[in-house]
Design an enzyme around this catalytic site. Sequence first.
Site, mmCIF file in Angstrom:
data_model
loop_
_atom_site.group_PDB
_atom_site.id
_atom_site.type_symbol
_atom_site.label_atom_id
_atom_site.label_comp_id
_atom_site.label_asym_id
_atom_site.label_seq_id
_atom_site.Cartn_x
_atom_site.Cartn_y
_atom_site.Cartn_z
ATOM 1 N N LYS A 69 4.403 -8.381 -1.194
ATOM 2 C CA LYS A 69 4.781 -7.618 0.004
ATOM 3 C C LYS A 69 4.909 -8.554 1.216
ATOM 4 C CE LYS A 69 5.325 -3.741 0.504
ATOM 5 N NZ LYS A 69 6.516 -2.864 0.316
ATOM 6 N N TYR A 103 0.057 -8.368 -5.541
ATOM 7 C CA TYR A 103 0.791 -7.285 -4.862
ATOM 8 C C TYR A 103 1.007 -7.629 -3.393
ATOM 9 C CZ TYR A 103 1.264 -3.057 -2.029
ATOM 10 O OH TYR A 103 1.670 -2.147 -1.071
ATOM 11 N N THR A 119 2.597 -2.988 4.180
ATOM 12 C CA THR A 119 1.193 -2.619 4.022
ATOM 13 C C THR A 119 0.273 -3.483 4.883
ATOM 14 O OG1 THR A 119 -0.596 -2.716 2.389
ATOM 15 C CG2 THR A 119 1.262 -4.132 1.969
ATOM 16 N N ASP A 120 -0.907 -2.939 5.192
ATOM 17 C CA ASP A 120 -1.913 -3.741 5.906
ATOM 18 C C ASP A 120 -2.496 -4.841 5.018
ATOM 19 O OD1 ASP A 120 -3.402 -2.111 4.202
ATOM 20 O OD2 ASP A 120 -4.693 -1.260 5.752
ATOM 21 N N GLU A 121 -2.286 -4.735 3.692
ATOM 22 C CA GLU A 121 -2.903 -5.720 2.787
ATOM 23 C C GLU A 121 -2.347 -7.126 2.981
ATOM 24 O OE1 GLU A 121 -3.591 -4.643 -1.238
ATOM 25 O OE2 GLU A 121 -4.021 -2.557 -0.759
HETATM 26 P P1 NAD Z 1 4.823 4.325 -5.515
HETATM 27 O O1 NAD Z 1 4.394 3.310 -6.529
HETATM 28 O O2 NAD Z 1 4.237 5.690 -5.578
HETATM 29 O O3 NAD Z 1 6.409 4.510 -5.573
HETATM 30 C C1 NAD Z 1 7.290 3.439 -5.681
HETATM 31 C C2 NAD Z 1 8.675 3.999 -6.013
HETATM 32 O O4 NAD Z 1 9.598 2.882 -6.065
HETATM 33 C C3 NAD Z 1 8.751 4.697 -7.370
HETATM 34 O O5 NAD Z 1 9.480 5.890 -7.266
HETATM 35 C C4 NAD Z 1 9.481 3.686 -8.257
HETATM 36 O O6 NAD Z 1 10.213 4.293 -9.325
HETATM 37 C C5 NAD Z 1 10.393 3.006 -7.245
HETATM 38 N N1 NAD Z 1 10.809 1.657 -7.664
HETATM 39 C C6 NAD Z 1 10.003 0.662 -8.126
HETATM 40 N N2 NAD Z 1 10.748 -0.422 -8.428
HETATM 41 C C7 NAD Z 1 12.043 -0.109 -8.116
HETATM 42 C C8 NAD Z 1 13.266 -0.820 -8.182
HETATM 43 N N3 NAD Z 1 13.318 -2.080 -8.638
HETATM 44 N N4 NAD Z 1 14.403 -0.208 -7.774
HETATM 45 C C9 NAD Z 1 14.365 1.089 -7.315
HETATM 46 N N5 NAD Z 1 13.227 1.798 -7.239
HETATM 47 C C10 NAD Z 1 12.083 1.214 -7.630
HETATM 48 O O7 NAD Z 1 4.571 3.651 -4.107
HETATM 49 P P2 NAD Z 1 4.064 4.316 -2.743
HETATM 50 O O8 NAD Z 1 2.598 4.376 -2.747
HETATM 51 O O9 NAD Z 1 4.879 5.513 -2.471
HETATM 52 O O10 NAD Z 1 4.488 3.147 -1.727
HETATM 53 C C11 NAD Z 1 5.786 3.123 -1.135
HETATM 54 C C12 NAD Z 1 5.902 1.911 -0.234
HETATM 55 O O11 NAD Z 1 4.896 1.973 0.764
HETATM 56 C C13 NAD Z 1 5.695 0.591 -0.955
HETATM 57 O O12 NAD Z 1 6.581 -0.347 -0.397
HETATM 58 C C14 NAD Z 1 4.248 0.218 -0.637
HETATM 59 O O13 NAD Z 1 4.076 -1.180 -0.651
HETATM 60 C C15 NAD Z 1 4.116 0.779 0.762
HETATM 61 N N6 NAD Z 1 2.766 1.186 1.166
HETATM 62 C C16 NAD Z 1 2.010 2.019 0.385
HETATM 63 C C17 NAD Z 1 0.756 2.439 0.833
HETATM 64 C C18 NAD Z 1 -0.090 3.387 0.026
HETATM 65 O O14 NAD Z 1 -1.239 3.633 0.403
HETATM 66 N N7 NAD Z 1 0.395 3.967 -1.045
HETATM 67 C C19 NAD Z 1 0.279 1.974 2.065
HETATM 68 C C20 NAD Z 1 1.071 1.110 2.825
HETATM 69 C C21 NAD Z 1 2.311 0.736 2.377
HETATM 70 O O1 DAU Z 2 -3.879 -0.635 2.201
HETATM 71 C C1 DAU Z 2 -2.642 -0.150 1.776
HETATM 72 C C2 DAU Z 2 -2.571 -0.219 0.268
HETATM 73 O O2 DAU Z 2 -3.389 0.830 -0.234
HETATM 74 C C3 DAU Z 2 -1.155 -0.091 -0.268
HETATM 75 O O3 DAU Z 2 -0.400 -1.181 0.173
HETATM 76 C C4 DAU Z 2 -1.148 -0.041 -1.796
HETATM 77 O O4 DAU Z 2 0.162 0.186 -2.276
HETATM 78 C C5 DAU Z 2 -2.055 1.094 -2.249
HETATM 79 O O5 DAU Z 2 -2.130 1.100 -3.654
HETATM 80 C C6 DAU Z 2 -3.449 0.939 -1.640
HETATM 81 O O6 DAU Z 2 -4.138 -0.208 -2.197
HETATM 82 P P1 DAU Z 2 -5.685 -0.157 -2.582
HETATM 83 O O7 DAU Z 2 -5.946 -1.196 -3.591
HETATM 84 O O8 DAU Z 2 -6.539 -0.124 -1.366
HETATM 85 O O9 DAU Z 2 -5.733 1.326 -3.247
HETATM 86 P P2 DAU Z 2 -6.460 1.899 -4.546
HETATM 87 O O10 DAU Z 2 -6.348 3.379 -4.499
HETATM 88 O O11 DAU Z 2 -6.066 1.198 -5.793
HETATM 89 O O12 DAU Z 2 -7.998 1.521 -4.262
HETATM 90 C C7 DAU Z 2 -8.662 1.990 -3.094
HETATM 91 C C8 DAU Z 2 -10.076 1.428 -3.112
HETATM 92 O O13 DAU Z 2 -10.806 2.038 -4.188
HETATM 93 C C9 DAU Z 2 -10.143 -0.058 -3.387
HETATM 94 O O14 DAU Z 2 -11.240 -0.604 -2.679
HETATM 95 C C10 DAU Z 2 -10.400 -0.158 -4.882
HETATM 96 C C11 DAU Z 2 -11.246 1.072 -5.144
HETATM 97 N N1 DAU Z 2 -11.101 1.704 -6.479
HETATM 98 C C12 DAU Z 2 -9.865 1.980 -6.932
HETATM 99 C C13 DAU Z 2 -9.662 2.583 -8.142
HETATM 100 C C14 DAU Z 2 -8.266 2.877 -8.661
HETATM 101 C C15 DAU Z 2 -12.239 2.057 -7.196
HETATM 102 O O15 DAU Z 2 -13.383 1.823 -6.775
HETATM 103 N N2 DAU Z 2 -12.047 2.659 -8.410
HETATM 104 C C16 DAU Z 2 -10.806 2.941 -8.919
HETATM 105 O O16 DAU Z 2 -10.709 3.477 -10.051
#
Ligand code: NAD
Ligand code: DAU
Length: 339
Positions: free
Chosen positions: A153, A149, A122-124
């Site tokens: 990562k 988190y 992630t970019d975080e």
């Molecule tokens: P998600 O939370 O939707 O899915 C995570 C999946 O991993 C789930 O199916 C869960 O059951 C499985 N899991 C969790 N712990 C596990 C374990 N110990 N063993 C096996 N499976 C396990 O997550 P996502 O949003 O699909 O993110 C996927 C990946 O991409 C993550 O590594 C996250 O850090 C990264 N990522 C997410 C975003 C985003 O915006 N969602 C952005 C950048 C990177």
């Molecule tokens: O940047 C990549 C990341 O994006 C991934 O690595 C993470 O897995 C993914 O969850 C996401 O993180 P964020 O914290 O940016 O996503 P989230 O959807 O939780 O929140 C997006 C923005 O919105 C953040 O600034 C917090 C805000 N927010 C979020 C929620 C859930 C609100 O204002 N209200 C809300 O209820």
Amino acid sequence: MKLLVTGGAGFIGSNFIHYWFKHHPNDEIWNLDKLTYAGNLENLKEFTGRPNYKFILGDIISADVTMPLVRDCDVVVHFAAESHVDRSIMGDIDFIKTNVLGTQVLLNAAKEYDKRFHHISTDEVFGQLPLNTKEKFNESSPYNPRSPYSAAKAGSDHLVRAYIHTHGLAATISNASNNFGPYQFPEKLIPLAITNLLVGKSVPVYGDGLYVRDWVYVEDHCRAIDLILEKGEIGQTYCIGGMTKDISNLEVIRKIIKILGQDESLIEYVKDRPGHDRRYALDWSKAKKELGYQPEHDFEDYLEKTVLWYQQNQSWWQRIKSGEYQQYYQKNYELRSRN
Ligand code: NAD
Ligand code: DAU
């Protein structure tokens, strides 16, 4: 090719499996997932019974589970993680176990059997950027994670880099920005806003709502991973961002309200997230230059398509909100394997 996809029942992992079978229908995918609250096999129901798809219920932290799977696959594509920042603030032990230790167990198996490994990050991990600047993160930005988190990562990224450097592991990393699209668990901003509005509930906006994310449509992210597996240089990291100019959370929510023809009185300002990162933005020029990646899905168009998807798939998210989705596995897999 046999791919071991970890976390394939989650949001991006399941979109990746859909993407992969569309573009590489003859490849084999093994989906290893623990089915935490974020895992949902309903995302993949069309693949149940397909001869080149197998679901394995298991935890990546167990070497007994991962070793034979890694041994018998060609490539590991590692998505599995605890992914929600707010949950990591409430309690972080599972983030350390899965994101750090789980990654180490997988890396160790990949080292043992000399397998190609791609790590999704992630970019975080880079921390936050100030508002109203043109500054962006790139592959050389220093690590500065600020939530449990992103710290977990970052730990996993460092382990991947260490395995590349010390053990010569054939690995790559991608650091992506905020994904949006179908099958996203409705705890994240966009699906939470859409599903709340669809039932007339308010949308919680943290703090002043002027936080900025770099939104990438999930299919662009999946294509970028495909390009990395095909053309990425071993040992390299690639930043994968979207098409948006800086857009605040408030603007995103206003757009969703407008698409749904609803009223801005449904915006509810709530207490801010502790440690909330102000702004993320990614420079993906290295991925463009080396892989030919560029995001193809316009934010406005695909936000509208995403809203439509949640409108047309109400039972998908209603079964999540009611908890029924967790019974799907039991009905479809345990019973089948007993018969
Ligand atoms: P998600 O939370 O939707 O899915 C995570 C999946 O991993 C789930 O199916 C869960 O059951 C499985 N899991 C969790 N712990 C596990 C374990 N110990 N063993 C096996 N499976 C396990 O997550 P996502 O949003 O699909 O993110 C996927 C990946 O991409 C993550 O590594 C996250 O850090 C990264 N990522 C997410 C975003 C985003 O915006 N969602 C952005 C950048 C990177
Ligand atoms: O940047 C990549 C990341 O994006 C991934 O690595 C993470 O897995 C993914 O969850 C996401 O993180 P964020 O914290 O940016 O996503 P989230 O959807 O939780 O929140 C997006 C923005 O919105 C953040 O600034 C917090 C805000 N927010 C979020 C929620 C859930 C609100 O204002 N209200 C809300 O209820």
